[in-house]
Design a protein around this motif. Structure first.
Motif, PDB file in Angstrom:
ATOM      1  N   TYR A   1     -32.945  36.795   5.045  1.00 38.91           N
ATOM      2  CA  TYR A   1     -32.995  36.534   6.482  1.00 38.91           C
ATOM      3  C   TYR A   1     -34.368  36.021   6.923  1.00 38.91           C
ATOM      4  O   TYR A   1     -34.465  35.016   7.634  1.00 38.91           O
TER       5      TYR A   1
ATOM      6  N   VAL B   1     -35.338  32.327   8.664  1.00 45.24           N
ATOM      7  CA  VAL B   1     -35.939  32.209   9.993  1.00 45.24           C
ATOM      8  C   VAL B   1     -37.272  31.468   9.941  1.00 45.24           C
ATOM      9  O   VAL B   1     -37.572  30.631  10.802  1.00 45.24           O
TER      10      VAL B   1
ATOM     11  N   ARG C   1     -33.753  26.495   5.693  1.00 45.74           N
ATOM     12  CA  ARG C   1     -32.562  26.345   6.542  1.00 45.74           C
ATOM     13  C   ARG C   1     -31.833  25.046   6.220  1.00 45.74           C
ATOM     14  O   ARG C   1     -30.594  25.020   6.147  1.00 45.74           O
TER      15      ARG C   1
ATOM     16  N   LEU D   1     -29.986  32.097  17.204  1.00 46.26           N
ATOM     17  CA  LEU D   1     -30.861  33.259  17.114  1.00 46.26           C
ATOM     18  C   LEU D   1     -31.638  33.522  18.398  1.00 46.26           C
ATOM     19  O   LEU D   1     -32.273  34.569  18.535  1.00 46.26           O
TER      20      LEU D   1
ATOM     21  N   LYS E   1     -27.547  29.672  12.789  1.00 50.69           N
ATOM     22  CA  LYS E   1     -27.242  30.273  11.492  1.00 50.69           C
ATOM     23  C   LYS E   1     -25.801  30.745  11.499  1.00 50.69           C
ATOM     24  O   LYS E   1     -25.213  30.922  12.581  1.00 50.69           O
TER      25      LYS E   1
END
Length: 312
Positions: free
Chosen positions: A90, A94, A100, A169, A227
């Protein structure tokens, strides 16, 4: 009435499940070695379920391997046994735009195959225990593959979220993964939709050049990071979800674990909670689990060989 199934195997280790007049096919390449189920084991599980008015069911990746989705930890056939690669963390997702981009590129290529996978006999047997026999209070699944819903189950809690939804997010924006696939396709017309490997969350391996040039949109509402609506490794299950599940354990009569090694604490905590409350626990899983010492019944067999035969 509980629906029975005709299950056939061919020489290529392909499973054919005939359900409501149609056949679904899946590879058994990701199912660990196991012995056949005996009649006494079927009777033990049937007696366990019959002894409760309402049973809470906790499912893991071991029930989806029969649909052709690999798990992480199964001996010899799990992702960790076949590859040195590990799922995205995670915090890495981020912090790093490059991570990503690479994640979404692989997920984009794997999505058509992942989203087309069908439920197997275990998913349908659980559905019938819930709707036809009224034996299940809730299905708590650690899987993100949507197969319980595809099979028709209604009272499902997706502990780790779902791969079928995309979230932001930074705000409350969410959208369906199928729609997001269309957007990614329009932004990346040159990426080939083909891969030979599938991972438990739909991730695959693709060419390095495709990952480096892949384009990913920001949130269409606030410009934040998008995400999958999945609890990544290193992240936490929302507290309200955990508390709701604990409440369901308190009001259920027993806990039945299907296809999970319970290695991850997010699922194992519910074994501890059920044990503290004195709830009977049964586990059906190929191989040892973290919760074995808390179980009154442990069967080391394939769920798809046992569940469909309980009430036939």
């Amino acid at each position: 009435m509980f629906r029975c199934y005709c299950i056939l195997y061919d020489r290529c280790h392909t499973l054919s499940v005939f359900h409501r007049g149609r056949a679904t096919y899946s590879s058994l390449a990701f199912v660990p070695k196991h012995d056949p189920v005996c009649e006494d084991e079927i009777n033990q599980v049937r007696d366990f379920i019959n002894s409760s008015k309402k049973t809470l069911v906790l499912t893991g990746a071991g029930i989806s391997t029969e649909s052709g989705i690999p798990d992480y930890r199964s001996e010899g056939v799990g992702l960790y046994a076949r590859s040195s690669r590990r799922p995205v963390q995670y915090n890495d997702f981020v912090r790093s735009e490059a991570i990503r981009r690479r994640y979404w590129a692989r997920n984009f290529v794997g999505w058509p195959q992942f989203s087309s996978i069908s439920p197997n006999a275990t998913h349908y047997a659980i559905r019938n225990l819930e709707l036809d026999l009224n034996r299940i209070s809730y299905v708590i699944t650690q899987n993100v593959d949507n197969l319980h819903y595809k099979a028709g189950s209604q009272k499902v809690i997706e502990l780790h979220g779902t791969a079928y939804r995309v979230m932001c997010l930074s705000c409350n924006f969410k959208m369906k993964r199928h729609k997001f696939q269309e957007i990614l396709s329009e932004m990346n017309p040159g990426v080939q939709l083909r891969s030979d490997e599938m991972k438990p969350d739909g991730d695959v391996e693709i060419r390095e050049e495709d990952m480096e040039s892949f384009k990913v949109p920001s949130c269409f509402n606030c410009g934040g990071i998008l995400k999958p609506d999945i609890v990544f490794f290193g992240d936490n299950v929302p507290k309200e979800r955990v508390n709701f599940i604990k409440q369901q354990i308190s009001t259920s009569d027993s806990l039945l674990v299907l296809g999970s090694s319970l290695s991850v604490f997010s699922g194992f905590r519910f074994i501890l909670h059920a044990s503290e409350l004195g709830k009977p626990i049964a586990i059906i899983n190929i191989g040892e689990t973290r919760g074995d010492k808390y179980a009154q019944l442990k069967i080391e067999k394939k769920c798809g060989d046992l569940l469909p035969r309980l009430y036939c």
